[in-house]
Design an enzyme around this catalytic site. Structure first.
Site, PDB file in Angstrom:
ATOM      1  N   ARG A  28       0.837  -1.203   0.000  1.00 37.53           N
ATOM      2  CA  ARG A  28       0.000   0.000   0.000  1.00 37.53           C
ATOM      3  C   ARG A  28       0.875   1.258   0.000  1.00 37.53           C
ATOM      4  O   ARG A  28       1.892   1.302   0.695  1.00 37.53           O
ATOM      5  CB  ARG A  28      -0.921   0.011   1.232  1.00 37.53           C
ATOM      6  CG  ARG A  28      -1.945  -1.085   1.154  1.00 37.53           C
ATOM      7  CD  ARG A  28      -2.991  -1.058   2.247  1.00 37.53           C
ATOM      8  NE  ARG A  28      -3.651  -2.366   2.271  1.00 37.53           N
ATOM      9  CZ  ARG A  28      -4.562  -2.759   1.384  1.00 37.53           C
ATOM     10  NH1 ARG A  28      -4.961  -1.926   0.437  1.00 37.53           N
ATOM     11  NH2 ARG A  28      -5.079  -3.971   1.431  1.00 37.53           N
ATOM     12  N   ASP A  29       0.442   2.230  -0.771  1.00 35.81           N
ATOM     13  CA  ASP A  29       1.162   3.500  -0.838  1.00 35.81           C
ATOM     14  C   ASP A  29       1.114   4.182   0.537  1.00 35.81           C
ATOM     15  O   ASP A  29       0.075   4.206   1.197  1.00 35.81           O
ATOM     16  CB  ASP A  29       0.528   4.417  -1.898  1.00 35.81           C
ATOM     17  CG  ASP A  29       1.420   5.587  -2.252  1.00 35.81           C
ATOM     18  OD1 ASP A  29       1.906   5.638  -3.395  1.00 35.81           O
ATOM     19  OD2 ASP A  29       1.618   6.464  -1.383  1.00 35.81           O
ATOM     20  N   ILE A  30       2.249   4.719   0.969  1.00 35.17           N
ATOM     21  CA  ILE A  30       2.350   5.342   2.289  1.00 35.17           C
ATOM     22  C   ILE A  30       1.536   6.639   2.356  1.00 35.17           C
ATOM     23  O   ILE A  30       1.162   7.092   3.441  1.00 35.17           O
ATOM     24  CB  ILE A  30       3.842   5.615   2.618  1.00 35.17           C
ATOM     25  CG1 ILE A  30       4.087   5.664   4.113  1.00 35.17           C
ATOM     26  CG2 ILE A  30       4.351   6.867   1.936  1.00 35.17           C
ATOM     27  CD1 ILE A  30       5.566   5.686   4.490  1.00 35.17           C
ATOM     28  N   ASN A  86       4.317   7.079 -13.285  1.00 33.12           N
ATOM     29  CA  ASN A  86       4.951   8.379 -13.466  1.00 33.12           C
ATOM     30  C   ASN A  86       6.391   8.150 -13.911  1.00 33.12           C
ATOM     31  O   ASN A  86       7.072   7.254 -13.406  1.00 33.12           O
ATOM     32  CB  ASN A  86       4.925   9.167 -12.151  1.00 33.12           C
ATOM     33  CG  ASN A  86       3.504   9.511 -11.717  1.00 33.12           C
ATOM     34  OD1 ASN A  86       2.647   9.782 -12.546  1.00 33.12           O
ATOM     35  ND2 ASN A  86       3.259   9.478 -10.413  1.00 33.12           N
ATOM     36  N   VAL A  95       9.932   8.612  -6.614  1.00 33.02           N
ATOM     37  CA  VAL A  95      10.799   7.493  -6.205  1.00 33.02           C
ATOM     38  C   VAL A  95      11.420   6.864  -7.460  1.00 33.02           C
ATOM     39  O   VAL A  95      10.690   6.352  -8.324  1.00 33.02           O
ATOM     40  CB  VAL A  95       9.995   6.432  -5.421  1.00 33.02           C
ATOM     41  CG1 VAL A  95      10.880   5.235  -5.092  1.00 33.02           C
ATOM     42  CG2 VAL A  95       9.416   7.032  -4.138  1.00 33.02           C
ATOM     43  N   HIS A  99       7.495   1.869 -10.668  1.00 29.79           N
ATOM     44  CA  HIS A  99       6.347   1.389  -9.896  1.00 29.79           C
ATOM     45  C   HIS A  99       5.054   1.750 -10.611  1.00 29.79           C
ATOM     46  O   HIS A  99       4.948   2.791 -11.261  1.00 29.79           O
ATOM     47  CB  HIS A  99       6.361   1.956  -8.470  1.00 29.79           C
ATOM     48  CG  HIS A  99       6.545   3.437  -8.388  1.00 29.79           C
ATOM     49  ND1 HIS A  99       7.765   4.051  -8.519  1.00 29.79           N
ATOM     50  CD2 HIS A  99       5.645   4.437  -8.212  1.00 29.79           C
ATOM     51  CE1 HIS A  99       7.622   5.358  -8.409  1.00 29.79           C
ATOM     52  NE2 HIS A  99       6.335   5.621  -8.221  1.00 29.79           N
ATOM     53  N   HIS A 101       1.141   2.504 -10.006  1.00 31.82           N
ATOM     54  CA  HIS A 101       0.106   2.867  -9.029  1.00 31.82           C
ATOM     55  C   HIS A 101      -1.211   2.190  -9.425  1.00 31.82           C
ATOM     56  O   HIS A 101      -1.583   2.209 -10.610  1.00 31.82           O
ATOM     57  CB  HIS A 101      -0.146   4.381  -9.027  1.00 31.82           C
ATOM     58  CG  HIS A 101       1.005   5.220  -8.568  1.00 31.82           C
ATOM     59  ND1 HIS A 101       1.099   5.716  -7.291  1.00 31.82           N
ATOM     60  CD2 HIS A 101       2.115   5.657  -9.212  1.00 31.82           C
ATOM     61  CE1 HIS A 101       2.210   6.448  -7.169  1.00 31.82           C
ATOM     62  NE2 HIS A 101       2.836   6.428  -8.328  1.00 31.82           N
TER      63      HIS A 101
HETATM   64  P1  DGP Z   1       5.758   8.616  -7.634  1.00 35.77           P
HETATM   65  O1  DGP Z   1       5.414  10.059  -7.500  1.00 35.77           O
HETATM   66  O2  DGP Z   1       5.070   7.965  -8.845  1.00 35.77           O
HETATM   67  O3  DGP Z   1       7.245   8.366  -7.626  1.00 35.77           O
HETATM   68  O4  DGP Z   1       5.126   7.906  -6.375  1.00 35.77           O
HETATM   69  C1  DGP Z   1       5.866   7.408  -5.321  1.00 35.77           C
HETATM   70  C2  DGP Z   1       4.897   6.905  -4.289  1.00 35.77           C
HETATM   71  O5  DGP Z   1       5.612   6.102  -3.372  1.00 35.77           O
HETATM   72  C3  DGP Z   1       4.226   7.998  -3.480  1.00 35.77           C
HETATM   73  O6  DGP Z   1       2.819   7.951  -3.734  1.00 35.77           O
HETATM   74  C4  DGP Z   1       4.514   7.651  -2.024  1.00 35.77           C
HETATM   75  C5  DGP Z   1       5.043   6.248  -2.097  1.00 35.77           C
HETATM   76  N1  DGP Z   1       6.106   5.950  -1.134  1.00 35.77           N
HETATM   77  C6  DGP Z   1       7.278   6.596  -0.995  1.00 35.77           C
HETATM   78  N2  DGP Z   1       8.024   6.030  -0.038  1.00 35.77           N
HETATM   79  C7  DGP Z   1       7.299   4.982   0.444  1.00 35.77           C
HETATM   80  C8  DGP Z   1       7.545   3.995   1.453  1.00 35.77           C
HETATM   81  O7  DGP Z   1       8.574   3.960   2.118  1.00 35.77           O
HETATM   82  N3  DGP Z   1       6.562   3.082   1.660  1.00 35.77           N
HETATM   83  C9  DGP Z   1       5.402   3.083   0.930  1.00 35.77           C
HETATM   84  N4  DGP Z   1       4.508   2.136   1.230  1.00 35.77           N
HETATM   85  N5  DGP Z   1       5.153   3.986  -0.032  1.00 35.77           N
HETATM   86  C10 DGP Z   1       6.089   4.921  -0.272  1.00 35.77           C
END
Ligand code: DGP
Length: 113
Positions: A28-30, A86, A95, A99, A101
């Site tokens: 799950r996204d944080i 993205n 990041v 990945h 979404h």
């Molecule tokens: P983007 O903007 O497409 O690079 O999205 C990166 C996503 O990654 C953002 O929605 C927050 C998520 N994210 C960043 N660090 C972590 C983490 O340590 N754990 C989790 N679960 N999600 C993370």
């Protein structure tokens, strides 16, 4: 290289992994932007879509297939969902590890960006 998602793959950062296989993991996204907001990532490090070539066609297909199954599992298949990758700075990528979404559970805007 110190990559946060590589560290999640390696189990160095505590994380609720909701799916994993030899190629990908999902969690799950944080910082969720919708009631369901998952990330599907390859175990192998790719900085972004820019690094993806013909060789990764099976991997990319697998990521989408996993995303579809997770959407079903999360109960958003029927109501609808959005898959987003993205890429790069102006693509909104924060990041630098590829990945996908998976977002749903509310009405998403028709606007992209
Ligand atoms: P983007 O903007 O497409 O690079 O999205 C990166 C996503 O990654 C953002 O929605 C927050 C998520 N994210 C960043 N660090 C972590 C983490 O340590 N754990 C989790 N679960 N999600 C993370």
């Amino acid at each position: 290289m110190d990559c946060i998602f590589c560290n999640i793959v390696a189990g160095k950062i505590p994380n609720d992994i909701i799916y994993q296989d030899e190629e990908v993991i999902a969690f799950r996204d944080i910082n969720p932007q919708s009631p369901v907001h998952l990330l599907v990532i390859p175990r192998k490090h790719f900085t972004s879509l820019v690094q993806i070539t013909e060789r990764e066609k099976p991997l990319m297909g697998h990521m989408v297939t996993v995303a579809n199954q997770l959407a079903k599992d999360e109960g958003i298949s029927e109501t609808g969902y959005r898959l987003v990758i993205n890429c790069g700075q102006q693509g909104g990528q924060l990041v630098p590890h590829l990945h996908l979404h998976v977002m749903g559970g509310r009405q998403l805007s028709g606007q992209l960006g």
